[in-house]
Design an enzyme around this catalytic site. Structure first.
Site: not given
Length: 202
Positions: A106, A159, A172
């Site tokens: 990520c 994340h 993402d």
């Protein structure tokens, strides 16, 4: 007696002086022009032959050159540079610790996008990226901002995705690969930890 003897002497000197000055008279025609004065006259003629409009035009030309040399040559930071690059990454595989260009995690994806779109360096991890930039509210989020998630109530940042134009959309890198999805979806919304503004984009 003395007066009579002095008269011839006075006449002699008077005659001598008259002859001397008469022979040493300088003719005006024999005087040569002084070179410095002549050069100045020529210089004046040269200057007078250049018209005022030509002089003004020369100044304007010089001014334009100076402006061009000192102009701001910085490239405009366009959002399109970022989104076009991000779209090219869609479908690529997720690999933990990968920073591209073939696979990403990520934060590796967000780091890669800013580095290659704007030559801007982001920290390596999601937590470091969260700490590096000013935070903004949900209502103030703009395309190009980062959205962060925490799976433990904010104890850690786990994340990160990059906000793109559209209705609460982000790109993402996650288990299903690099994709575009809504960060307000039921499986993401409860874990939103915040948003950060990286740079101004047009």
């Amino acid at each position: 007696m003395k007066t009579k003897s002095a008269l011839p002497i006075l006449l002699f000197f008077a005659t001598f002086l008259a002859i001397f000055f008469g022979q040493s008279t300088i003719s005006a025609d024999s005087i040569k022009p002084i070179q410095g004065i002549q050069a100045t006259a020529n210089h004046t003629d040269t200057l007078s032959s250049i018209s005022i409009p030509e002089k003004i035009q020369a100044i304007k030309s010089d001014s334009k050159a100076n402006v061009a040399d000192t102009s701001d040559k910085k490239a405009t930071k366009n959002y399109s540079d970022l989104i076009n690059l991000a779209r090219k990454q869609l479908g690529k595989d997720y690999v933990w610790g990968a920073v591209g260009p073939d696979t990403f995690d990520c934060s590796g994806l967000t780091q890669y996008l800013f580095a290659n779109a704007y030559n801007k360096t982001l920290p390596r991890t999601a937590a470091a990226q969260y700490a590096a930039f000013d935070h903004v509210s949900h209502d103030d989020v703009q395309p190009g901002d980062l959205v962060f998630f925490s799976y433990n109530g904010g104890a850690s940042i786990d994340h990160v995705g990059i906000v793109v134009s559209g209705d609460n959309q982000m790109i993402d890198a996650q288990d299903r690969g690099v994709l575009k999805e809504s960060y307000m979806a039921s499986y993401w919304k409860p874990y939103i930890a915040g948003y950060a503004h990286v740079m101004d984009l047009k």
